[in-house]
Every structure is written in C-alpha cells, then in structure tokens.
Scaffold this motif. Structure first.
Motif, PDB file in Angstrom:
ATOM      1  N   MET A   1      53.321  46.776  66.611  1.00  0.00           N
ATOM      2  CA  MET A   1      53.034  46.096  65.363  1.00  0.00           C
ATOM      3  C   MET A   1      52.819  44.612  65.647  1.00  0.00           C
ATOM      4  SD  MET A   1      55.831  47.827  62.861  1.00  0.00           S
ATOM      5  CE  MET A   1      54.927  47.475  61.364  1.00  0.00           C
ATOM      6  N   PRO A   2      51.920  43.996  64.941  1.00  0.00           N
ATOM      7  CA  PRO A   2      51.681  42.567  65.137  1.00  0.00           C
ATOM      8  C   PRO A   2      52.924  41.702  64.928  1.00  0.00           C
ATOM      9  CG  PRO A   2      49.900  43.552  63.895  1.00  0.00           C
ATOM     10  CD  PRO A   2      50.951  44.608  64.050  1.00  0.00           C
ATOM     11  N   SER A   3      53.868  42.153  64.114  1.00  0.00           N
ATOM     12  CA  SER A   3      55.093  41.367  63.902  1.00  0.00           C
ATOM     13  C   SER A   3      55.928  41.268  65.175  1.00  0.00           C
ATOM     14  CB  SER A   3      55.914  41.961  62.767  1.00  0.00           C
ATOM     15  OG  SER A   3      56.363  43.267  63.102  1.00  0.00           O
ATOM     16  N   ALA A   4      55.611  42.061  66.183  1.00  0.00           N
ATOM     17  CA  ALA A   4      56.350  42.013  67.449  1.00  0.00           C
ATOM     18  C   ALA A   4      56.276  40.634  68.083  1.00  0.00           C
ATOM     19  CB  ALA A   4      55.797  43.065  68.418  1.00  0.00           C
ATOM     20  N   VAL A   5      55.172  39.933  67.896  1.00  0.00           N
ATOM     21  CA  VAL A   5      55.018  38.600  68.472  1.00  0.00           C
ATOM     22  C   VAL A   5      56.036  37.645  67.847  1.00  0.00           C
ATOM     23  CG1 VAL A   5      53.449  36.648  68.791  1.00  0.00           C
ATOM     24  CG2 VAL A   5      52.590  38.985  69.009  1.00  0.00           C
ATOM     25  N   ARG A   6      56.150  37.669  66.543  1.00  0.00           N
ATOM     26  CA  ARG A   6      57.104  36.796  65.843  1.00  0.00           C
ATOM     27  C   ARG A   6      58.530  37.134  66.257  1.00  0.00           C
ATOM     28  NH1 ARG A   6      59.942  38.037  61.726  1.00  0.00           N
ATOM     29  NH2 ARG A   6      58.548  39.684  61.021  1.00  0.00           N
ATOM     30  N   VAL A   7      58.851  38.410  66.299  1.00  0.00           N
ATOM     31  CA  VAL A   7      60.200  38.846  66.675  1.00  0.00           C
ATOM     32  C   VAL A   7      60.521  38.407  68.112  1.00  0.00           C
ATOM     33  CG1 VAL A   7      61.662  40.864  67.087  1.00  0.00           C
ATOM     34  CG2 VAL A   7      60.242  40.751  65.033  1.00  0.00           C
ATOM     35  N   ALA A   8      59.570  38.546  69.016  1.00  0.00           N
ATOM     36  CA  ALA A   8      59.781  38.143  70.408  1.00  0.00           C
ATOM     37  C   ALA A   8      60.047  36.644  70.508  1.00  0.00           C
ATOM     38  CB  ALA A   8      58.571  38.525  71.256  1.00  0.00           C
ATOM     39  N   ARG A   9      59.266  35.847  69.800  1.00  0.00           N
ATOM     40  CA  ARG A   9      59.462  34.386  69.815  1.00  0.00           C
ATOM     41  C   ARG A   9      60.820  34.007  69.247  1.00  0.00           C
ATOM     42  NH1 ARG A   9      54.873  30.785  70.269  1.00  0.00           N
ATOM     43  NH2 ARG A   9      56.096  29.293  69.082  1.00  0.00           N
ATOM     44  N   GLU A  10      61.177  34.600  68.123  1.00  0.00           N
ATOM     45  CA  GLU A  10      62.457  34.284  67.495  1.00  0.00           C
ATOM     46  C   GLU A  10      63.627  34.683  68.394  1.00  0.00           C
ATOM     47  OE1 GLU A  10      62.219  36.275  63.719  1.00  0.00           O
ATOM     48  OE2 GLU A  10      60.945  34.706  62.849  1.00  0.00           O
ATOM     49  N   THR A  11      63.522  35.831  69.028  1.00  0.00           N
ATOM     50  CA  THR A  11      64.572  36.288  69.926  1.00  0.00           C
ATOM     51  C   THR A  11      64.689  35.363  71.130  1.00  0.00           C
ATOM     52  OG1 THR A  11      64.185  38.563  69.218  1.00  0.00           O
ATOM     53  CG2 THR A  11      65.426  38.266  71.254  1.00  0.00           C
ATOM     54  N   ALA A  12      63.561  34.948  71.682  1.00  0.00           N
ATOM     55  CA  ALA A  12      63.575  34.028  72.824  1.00  0.00           C
ATOM     56  C   ALA A  12      64.208  32.700  72.428  1.00  0.00           C
ATOM     57  CB  ALA A  12      62.160  33.810  73.350  1.00  0.00           C
ATOM     58  N   GLU A  13      63.862  32.189  71.257  1.00  0.00           N
ATOM     59  CA  GLU A  13      64.454  30.924  70.802  1.00  0.00           C
ATOM     60  C   GLU A  13      65.967  31.053  70.638  1.00  0.00           C
ATOM     61  OE1 GLU A  13      61.541  28.222  68.315  1.00  0.00           O
ATOM     62  OE2 GLU A  13      61.572  30.266  67.476  1.00  0.00           O
ATOM     63  N   LEU A  14      66.418  32.174  70.101  1.00  0.00           N
ATOM     64  CA  LEU A  14      67.859  32.399  69.955  1.00  0.00           C
ATOM     65  C   LEU A  14      68.545  32.463  71.317  1.00  0.00           C
ATOM     66  CD1 LEU A  14      67.917  35.049  67.085  1.00  0.00           C
ATOM     67  CD2 LEU A  14      68.716  32.672  66.962  1.00  0.00           C
ATOM     68  N   ALA A  15      67.933  33.176  72.256  1.00  0.00           N
ATOM     69  CA  ALA A  15      68.514  33.284  73.599  1.00  0.00           C
ATOM     70  C   ALA A  15      68.570  31.914  74.268  1.00  0.00           C
ATOM     71  CB  ALA A  15      67.704  34.261  74.447  1.00  0.00           C
ATOM     72  N   LEU A  16      67.493  31.150  74.185  1.00  0.00           N
ATOM     73  CA  LEU A  16      67.475  29.812  74.785  1.00  0.00           C
ATOM     74  C   LEU A  16      68.547  28.922  74.173  1.00  0.00           C
ATOM     75  CD1 LEU A  16      63.621  29.299  75.014  1.00  0.00           C
ATOM     76  CD2 LEU A  16      65.201  29.394  76.941  1.00  0.00           C
ATOM     77  N   ALA A  17      68.688  28.965  72.862  1.00  0.00           N
ATOM     78  CA  ALA A  17      69.706  28.162  72.190  1.00  0.00           C
ATOM     79  C   ALA A  17      71.106  28.598  72.614  1.00  0.00           C
ATOM     80  CB  ALA A  17      69.542  28.255  70.676  1.00  0.00           C
ATOM     81  N   GLU A  18      71.310  29.906  72.701  1.00  0.00           N
ATOM     82  CA  GLU A  18      72.610  30.429  73.112  1.00  0.00           C
ATOM     83  C   GLU A  18      72.964  29.987  74.526  1.00  0.00           C
ATOM     84  OE1 GLU A  18      74.440  34.795  73.956  1.00  0.00           O
ATOM     85  OE2 GLU A  18      73.554  34.491  71.968  1.00  0.00           O
ATOM     86  N   TRP A  19      71.956  29.906  75.393  1.00  0.00           N
ATOM     87  CA  TRP A  19      72.175  29.476  76.770  1.00  0.00           C
ATOM     88  C   TRP A  19      72.213  27.953  76.893  1.00  0.00           C
ATOM     89  CZ3 TRP A  19      67.919  33.389  78.252  1.00  0.00           C
ATOM     90  CH2 TRP A  19      68.471  34.677  78.350  1.00  0.00           C
ATOM     91  N   GLY A  20      72.020  27.234  75.775  1.00  0.00           N
ATOM     92  CA  GLY A  20      72.072  25.780  75.804  1.00  0.00           C
ATOM     93  C   GLY A  20      70.829  25.118  76.350  1.00  0.00           C
ATOM     94  N   ILE A  21      69.731  25.853  76.430  1.00  0.00           N
ATOM     95  CA  ILE A  21      68.503  25.311  77.014  1.00  0.00           C
ATOM     96  C   ILE A  21      67.722  24.481  76.005  1.00  0.00           C
ATOM     97  CG2 ILE A  21      66.265  25.924  78.032  1.00  0.00           C
ATOM     98  CD1 ILE A  21      67.757  28.324  79.329  1.00  0.00           C
ATOM     99  N   SER A  22      67.741  24.866  74.755  1.00  0.00           N
ATOM    100  CA  SER A  22      66.982  24.088  73.764  1.00  0.00           C
ATOM    101  C   SER A  22      67.846  23.784  72.544  1.00  0.00           C
ATOM    102  CB  SER A  22      65.730  24.857  73.346  1.00  0.00           C
ATOM    103  OG  SER A  22      66.105  26.067  72.717  1.00  0.00           O
TER     104      SER A  22
END
Length: 124
Positions: A1-22
């Motif tokens: 589904m095209p919404s997969a792109v949005r979900v992937a970006r949001e998940t990556a941003e959450l992971a980066l924030a959790e790891w203290g990267i951004s």
C-alpha cells in the motif's frame, strides 16, 4: 500500500529519536536517510507488490552508524550503482545521496533466491 512509505518514515524517525540520534537537534543525516528509505519503500511498493505482498524494514544504529534494510520477496535484484547512469530513477537518488553521505548501499539476495534486501549504511 502507498501508505507504507509514510509508516516507514514515521517508524524510522521514532527509532532515531529513541536512539538519541535526532532528539534535540535534527542530525544532518536524518533527512537524507528518510528520503533514501522512502525511495526504497516506494520501489518495493511499485515494483515488487505483484510477487511480494509484504515489505519488511529493518533498522540498526550504533554510536557512529545508522543502517536500514528494505526487504521484499521479489527475486529481481536491481543494479544499484548502475542506476547512476540511468538518471532520474529513485535508485539513482538512493545511490547519489548514499555516496554524498559517505555511506554504502548493497543488495543481498535471500538464501532461496526468492527475494532480496537492499541495505544502506550511513555514518553519523
């Protein structure tokens, strides 16, 4: 589904924030990494969905590296670095941004040959 792109970006941003990267200040690699990820997920949605109804995205980070992989079950393995000569493609953007950030990109075939993962590793 095209919404997969949005979900992937949001998940990556959450992971980066959790790891203290951004967290407080957005790391300079964050936006290009999210664009690279978006291009890879878009390619899987557009080109692999006929044979692969599911995409898996893996994230990993260390103090000095952020890596992610996009996996689908379509057997075609795109020539990443050959995409640079084709121009205008999403894979050309992936390779160009990865190289500009002194990162690496590669395609790894599944053991059974029925799918692949495209991995990108970026220095932080």
């Amino acid at each position: 589904m095209p919404s997969a792109v949005r979900v992937a970006r949001e998940t990556a941003e959450l992971a980066l924030a959790e790891w203290g990267i951004s967290a407080a200040v957005r790391h300079p690699v964050t936006d290009p990494a999210l664009l690279i990820l978006s291009e890879l997920v878009t390619n899987s949605v557009r080109h692999a969905s006929a044979l692969s109804s599911q995409i898996t995205i893996m994230y990993a980070a260390s103090r000095d590296t952020f890596a992610f992989g996009v996996h689908d079950r379509h057997p075609y393995q795109p020539p990443l670095y050959g995409a640079m000569t084709g121009g205008g493609s999403g894979l050309a953007t992936v390779v160009q941004l990865t190289l500009e950030l002194a990162g690496t990109a590669g395609v790894r075939q599944d053991a059974d040959g029925g799918g692949k993962s495209i991995w990108v590793t970026l220095p932080l």
